[in-house]
Scaffold this motif. Structure first.
Motif, PDB file in Angstrom:
ATOM      1  N   CYS B  12      -4.866  -4.121   2.832  1.00 41.80           N
ATOM      2  CA  CYS B  12      -3.640  -3.673   3.477  1.00 41.80           C
ATOM      3  C   CYS B  12      -3.758  -2.180   3.751  1.00 41.80           C
ATOM      4  CB  CYS B  12      -2.441  -3.951   2.589  1.00 41.80           C
ATOM      5  SG  CYS B  12      -0.898  -3.384   3.327  1.00 41.80           S
ATOM      6  N   CYS B  14      -1.725   0.017   3.685  1.00 39.90           N
ATOM      7  CA  CYS B  14      -0.881   0.866   2.839  1.00 39.90           C
ATOM      8  C   CYS B  14      -1.667   1.445   1.684  1.00 39.90           C
ATOM      9  CB  CYS B  14       0.307   0.086   2.291  1.00 39.90           C
ATOM     10  SG  CYS B  14      -0.096  -0.998   0.913  1.00 39.90           S
ATOM     11  N   ARG B  68       2.065  -6.205   5.865  1.00 40.86           N
ATOM     12  CA  ARG B  68       2.783  -5.833   4.640  1.00 40.86           C
ATOM     13  C   ARG B  68       2.241  -6.675   3.487  1.00 40.86           C
ATOM     14  NH1 ARG B  68       4.013  -1.247   5.944  1.00 40.86           N
ATOM     15  NH2 ARG B  68       5.487  -0.946   7.643  1.00 40.86           N
ATOM     16  N   CYS B  69       1.791  -5.972   2.453  1.00 40.86           N
ATOM     17  CA  CYS B  69       1.230  -6.677   1.304  1.00 40.86           C
ATOM     18  C   CYS B  69       2.240  -6.621   0.160  1.00 40.86           C
ATOM     19  CB  CYS B  69      -0.094  -6.034   0.902  1.00 40.86           C
ATOM     20  SG  CYS B  69       0.090  -4.453   0.071  1.00 40.86           S
ATOM     21  N   CYS B  72       3.628  -3.193  -0.562  1.00 39.75           N
ATOM     22  CA  CYS B  72       4.392  -2.373   0.385  1.00 39.75           C
ATOM     23  C   CYS B  72       5.536  -3.154   1.016  1.00 39.75           C
ATOM     24  CB  CYS B  72       3.478  -1.748   1.433  1.00 39.75           C
ATOM     25  SG  CYS B  72       2.582  -2.906   2.466  1.00 39.75           S
TER      26      CYS B  72
HETATM   27 ZN    ZN Z   1       0.456  -2.941   1.737  1.00 41.20          ZN
END
Ligand code: ZN
Ligand code: ZN
Ligand code: ZN
Ligand code: ZN
Lengths: 564, 601
Positions: B12, B14, B68-69, B72
């Motif tokens: 991800c 993020c 989005r993981c 996050c």
């Molecule tokens: Zn993430």
């Protein structure tokens, strides 16, 4: 407690007034009719909080994380660090019945058991980002599984070992502030929280931890002296491994050249937790420590009971082993299972002089910590000994340490001439500062902080015992406080102590604001790493992430974090 | 060695280390994306495990056009429920009753299997069950919690129940061995009882008769709390007490300079604080929470000697135990299986997930506990191309330029060190726009054993995931395929020109820059690897777990034109397409890891 209004407490207050800065103490004089002054608290005024706002309390250890809500008697969940947590999401091999991690490969290169630790205190070469990742994942698990909370930002109170080096604390703060967005994080040192959790204001906290054993004297909610020894849970598990290896059949147990362990860490620590115990103090051991025949006579009854138990049964214990070359059952005498404890914590075959300061046997560690204290402080601390940490679960260990220390006290008293600290003082002028002293003046303190990061700063100097205060307080008490005798008390634990502190709206030791951390924290942390590489074992000041003034990071000598 | 099926993990964005430590805001992430392909991602770095996810674990925000993981998203709780009885639990109960089911749902402390309430009396005499006039018999107490998996019974810890229901409440009053205790509530009520208070007054008047009273943890906590509150409320102590702890630190919550000055704080403050603290005393008796430690554990050691290994619980079993507040500190005694307690089931939650940037809901489960369906669930698999990996055997088509000896052909077969092997990566486009995929892979895998990697065709387009009807309408009979004219049956794959083209072009031969095969919304390309030799030199650390797996980092950059809209103008270049709709150029970039197979040792 309300009876003696106007009589005894009043002079006390006037004394306090003299010492208070102008304006700060005037309310003392008005006595009981004065309404409670709202105190500045790290959690702000209660009205600014939503009624249902939960403050999350987290206790960090090397092996595990305990999490719960302020006001609860115990944490709601505990997450242990382990290799399974460090796998990728969706990697479920560990849950497959036929899966057996090849522990030998994982343990190679001195890493046996390291994947069960959140951090090493020696941060050289360690991946601080990884520490942050581990914490984040463990905390996420704790929040989801045990606290059942959503991701709204919540204030946090952390209970942190006072020996935690800054780079580690910094990495953890970075991770948590950026991933969970708590508005503030307050820090409490574990010895202080333990004292609160025991109902006392002064204590000698003996933390039988994983990486090390730390003895901290707390006096009037302040950490006074801290001493540590690398003898801890890890040492004990290593010694247990040694014992198991010794009893495994010869030849097969011969470790290959690259292999220094024959049993997995997981199995070995399991056996340690289940089966290892500690022998009571024996008279024969003491004769080595002391040259005094009388001591042996005094301890005769204990020696007798020891002999008694030994003769009662000499059964052997069968211990199943799965991680060895072939699954087997090891049979060894029950008495042998007390050996790891001797080697790990006492090493009674060596003379006390042969130990470096950082590897003192535990009873000497406790004794010397007490020895270093001013008389009055010592009198209080020795009557409020709190054993804590994972190894306090070793059956017999707490009693053994207590008895050994009691014996040392009986034998040597508090004559520092026999203490090593004094020997050092004689031979090494640099260690002169380590000797406890009364604070001569305030000016003395602030000027000389830099030379010795561990012992010589304001936080570690011994406060002068205020005899007038002392006497007045004692006069007011129903029962005079116990002092001067060896006594062990039970604390609810650091987590629960922190829960009380927070619930009672007392301030934490340090409160860090998220916005400020995100602005300044990174710079402070990088500076901290530099310092730490150089001096390896500097640790964090009480939330004093940075010492000195903002934007002027030149003064980087740090005391023990958490020393009040 | 377990057979390894090729796999893909996605990182991800993020978790880009450069964004860590900073608040997650969209601006910073676009900046880092630009630099992204300059760093090589090492899938073996210990930190990588924390940021890699299988595609199925990832969600997608349609507004931010971002993956989005679990790290996050921001979560909200829809329902609390017990996974055993499936009863919903109101959120207000959580604060007061805790995080576990308070009905009769327990797990076995030995094997964590579910425990059942069974009548102790009926078990030895099953014949009674058959007797018609004895229908009430099975429902007569006492009862025990029993495990049908390992046959554990609460009678082994000396616990049995009078009633078959509200086991949780009954258990709270029972200690192991069967003796009863007062719960927190009962203790509170007892305090209010005038008779008890009279008793208290007289007994404390007698002195220290109860000095050694052992408190369970819950009681000790309650006593301490009451003691501190009492001290703080004491008019004599005014503003002193525990609150003065703050004076020893610093009281302003927002001032970093205050934090920094702790050590320079000087002793004036300390002196003041100390004198204030003076008015609050310490706890002096069990009533106030003071407890002496019992250091003599010789009885427990004897028990250990007698019971041996079998009498102790494993670390795993101990970890599963909730804190036992009904006992004093057990320390080492907690190891005995006789001290284990049935484990009340932990409650669980159903959560909805929002994008932390734009706050849109990206996953929302049905509130009903019994269903596992979702009302909303924007899985990343519907937005980003999936990658399927298959070993490619070239023996059949060998002879063309660039082809070589066949690599691994069977899934899970070991890769031969230093021998080139080929893998087919099939990118499937889930969206209704054509995507342009650009791949980047380091020429050598990072880590101790560097395998050579060549992506034969790193740039290609994958056609849109249009459904059959859509495509038929759009293209009419232009390509003249049989399927398009007749409208086709549902599910028929229209491959038209792609199939013809790919067959004709290169006859499935290895050629740099050429796509291997393409279909309606998918493209297959070839990756050539030369696995490293895993030979260890003297003194090298042995292979770590999975170090023999050939994993290649692959940077995936996806571009497409989407319908304009939303407020996300930053990265989009507005353009007009032929239909006159506003089109925006969008892109997404991320690292992924392809696990190809194990190298022969
Ligand atoms: Zn993430
Ligand atoms: Zn239930
Ligand atoms: Zn069971
Ligand atoms: Zn969004």
């Amino acid at each position: 407690m309300s009876a003696p209004v106007g009589s005894a407490p009043l002079p006390h207050r006037s004394v306090a007034n003299i010492r208070s800065p102008p304006g700060a103490g005037h309310h003392h004089q008005s006595g009981s009719s004065t309404p409670l002054r709202p105190l500045p608290s790290s959690f702000g005024s209660p009205s600014s909080l939503r009624a249902d706002e939960e403050i999350i309390i987290i206790e960090f250890g090397t092996r595990k994380l305990q999490v719960g809500f302020s006001g609860d008697p115990a944490p709601r969940g505990c997450v242990w660090f382990g290799p399974e947590q460090q796998r990728r999401a969706g990697d479920f091999r560990a849950w497959q019945t036929d899966y057996r991690q090849d522990w030998r490969a994982a343990a190679a290169g001195g890493l046996w058991g390291k994947d069960h630790e959140l951090w090493q205190y020696d941060v050289r070469g360690s991946d601080l980002g990884l520490v942050g990742d581990k914490i984040e994942r463990a905390l996420r698990e704790a929040f989801t599984k045990y606290l059942l909370i959503d991701s709204r930002p919540r204030r946090m109170v952390w209970v942190v070992p006072s020996s935690l080096p800054i780079p580690l604390l910094s990495a953890v703060l970075d991770s948590i502030f950026s991933r969970f967005q708590p508005p503030t994080i307050s820090l409490l040192s574990s010895p202080l929280a333990l004292a609160v959790g025991a109902g006392v204001r002064s204590a000698l906290v003996v933390d039988l931890g994983w990486l090390e054993t730390v003895v901290t004297s707390v006096y009037e909610y302040r950490e006074i002296v801290t001493k540590r020894s690398i003898r801890g849970g890890r040492t004990l598990v290593e010694q247990t491994h040694k014992l198991l290896a010794k009893h495994l059949p010869q030849g097969q147990s011969e470790p290959s050249h690259s292999q220094d362990h024959v049993v997995s860490f997981e199995e070995c620590s399991d056996i340690t937790a289940r089966m290892v115990w500690c022998k009571p103090r024996t008279a024969s051991d003491t004769s080595r420590i002391s040259n005094d025949g009388l001591a042996t006579v005094q301890e005769q009854d204990e020696g007798e009971s020891q002999a008694h138990t030994e003769h009662r049964r000499d059964g052997s214990v069968r211990i199943p082993l799965r991680s060895w070359l072939a699954p087997t059952t090891l049979e060894l005498p029950f008495e042998a299972l007390a050996e790891p404890c001797e080697d790990a914590f006492f090493d009674s075959q060596y003379s006390p002089a042969s130990f470096d300061d950082h590897e003192l046997p535990l009873h000497l560690l406790v004794y010397r910590t007490l020895l270093q204290l001013p008389v009055d402080v010592r009198a209080f601390c020795m009557s409020r000994i709190i054993f804590t940490g994972g190894c306090s679960n070793v059956l017999g260990l707490r009693g053994r340490i207590f008895d050994e220390v009691s014996h040392l006290v009986r034998e040597r008293g508090w004559d520092p001439v026999q203490g090593k600290a004094v020997e050092q003082l004689r031979t090494n002028p640099k260690s002169r500062r380590r000797v406890p002293r009364q604070v001569a003046s305030q000016g003395d303190e602030s000027g000389s902080e830099e030379e010795d990061g561990i012992w010589h700063d304001a936080a570690n100097t011994i406060p002068k015992v205020d005899t007038i205060d002392e006497q007045l307080r004692r006069g007011a008490d129903e029962i005079p406080p116990v002092q001067g005798e060896m006594r062990a008390i039970e604390s609810l634990g650091a987590w629960s102590g922190a829960s009380l502190v927070t619930h009672l709206k007392a301030s934490a030791v340090a409160t860090i604001d998220r916005e400020l951390w995100l602005q300044h924290g990174a710079a402070g942390a990088s500076r901290a790493i530099d310092v730490d590489y150089r001096t390896q074992r500097q640790s964090l000041g009480a939330g004093g992430l940075i010492r000195g003034s903002v934007g002027h990071h030149t003064n980087w000598t740090l005391g023990i974090w958490g020393a009040l | 060695m377990a057979v390894l099926t090729p796999y893909t993990f996605i990182q991800c964005p993020c978790s880009d280390s450069s964004t860590l430590g900073r608040p997650s805001d969209p601006n910073s992430s676009t900046i880092t994306e630009a630099d992204e392909d300059e760093r090589t991602f090492d899938p073996r770095a210990p930190r990588s495990n924390f940021s890699l996810y299988p595609l199925e674990y990832l969600l997608y925000c349609e507004d931010c056009h971002q993956i989005r993981c679990p790290r996050c998203v921001s979560e909200e709780i829809v329902t609390y429920y017990c996974p055993n009885c499936l009863f919903e639990v109101p959120s207000s109960n959580l604060k007061s009753e805790g995080n576990r089911c308070t009905r009769s749902c327990f797990q076995c402390p030995i094997c964590i299997g579910p425990l059942a309430v069974t009548s102790i009396e009926t078990r030895p005499d099953p014949s009674l069950l058959a007797a018609p006039d004895n229908t009430a018999a099975p429902h007569s107490g006492p009862y025990a919690l029993t495990c049908s998996y390992c046959n554990w019974s609460s009678t082994e810890i000396g616990i049995q129940f009078e009633k078959p229901n509200s086991i949780h409440a009954q258990l709270a009053k029972l200690r192991n061995g069967g003796s009863t205790r007062l719960t927190a509530k009962e203790r509170k009520e007892r305090r209010k009882d005038p008779a008890y208070r009279r008793y208290q007054a007289t007994s404390s008047g007698e002195g220290e008769s109860d000095q050694t009273e052992n408190l369970d943890l819950e009681t000790q906590f309650a006593n301490l709390k009451a003691f501190y509150q009492n001290q703080l409320a004491d008019p004599n102590s005014a503003d002193t007490g525990l609150a003065a702890l703050g004076d020893l630190g610093f009281s302003s919550p927002t001032s970093l300079s205050r934090i920094m000055s702790i050590y320079t704080g000087g002793s004036l403050q300390d002196r003041k604080a100390k004198s204030r603290l003076g008015a609050m005393r310490e706890a002096l008796k069990p009533d106030e929470g003071l407890q002496f430690a019992h250091l003599d554990e010789s009885a427990a050691i004897e028990t250990l000697r007698g019971e041996g290994h079998d009498g102790t619980a494993s670390i795993t079993q101990l970890v599963d135990q909730p804190p036992n507040l009904g006992e004093e500190h057990l320390h080492g005694r907690s190891r005995f299986i006789s001290e284990l307690r049935p484990i009340p089931y932990l409650l669980r939650t159903k959560r909805s997930k929002r994008c932390p940037v734009c706050r849109h809901i990206i996953s929302k489960p049905e509130a009903k506990v019994q269903t596992t369906r979702f009302r909303i669930r924007l899985v990343a698999g519907s937005y980003i191309p999936s990658i399927a990996i298959r070993p490619l055997s070239l023996s059949a088509t060998a002879g063309g330029g660039g082809s070589s000896a066949s690599g691994a052909t069977l899934p899970g077969a070991l890769l031969e060190p230093l021998k080139p092997a080929h893998f087919l990566l099939t990118f499937k486009n889930p969206i209704f726009e054509t995507i342009k995929v650009t791949l980047g892979a380091p020429a050598e895998t990072p880590g101790r054993f560097a395998s050579k990697v060549t992506v034969l065709c790193p740039v290609f387009e994958v056609d849109a995931n249009t459904d059959v009807w859509d495509e038929a309408l759009r293209e009419g009979g232009a390509t003249g395929g049989a399927g398009s004219g007749g409208g086709g049956e549902k599910g028929e794959r229209r491959r038209g020109r792609y199939d013809e083209g790919s067959q004709a072009n290169n006859g499935n031969q290895l050629e740099v820059g050429k796509i291997w095969e393409r279909g309606r919304n998918w493209v297959s390309i070839v990756v050539e690897v030369v696995p490293a030799s895993l030979r260890l030199d003297q003194g090298d650390a042995p292979l770590r777990e999975d170090e023999d797996v050939l994993e290649i980092p692959l940077f995936v950059h996806v571009e497409w034109e989407g319908e304009a809209g939303g407020d996300d103008v930053l990265e989009s270049v507005a353009a007009k397409d032929k239909g006159g709709e506003a089109r925006e150029k969008r892109e997404l970039a991320y690292w992924c890891v392809l696990g190809l197979g194990r190298i022969r040792k």
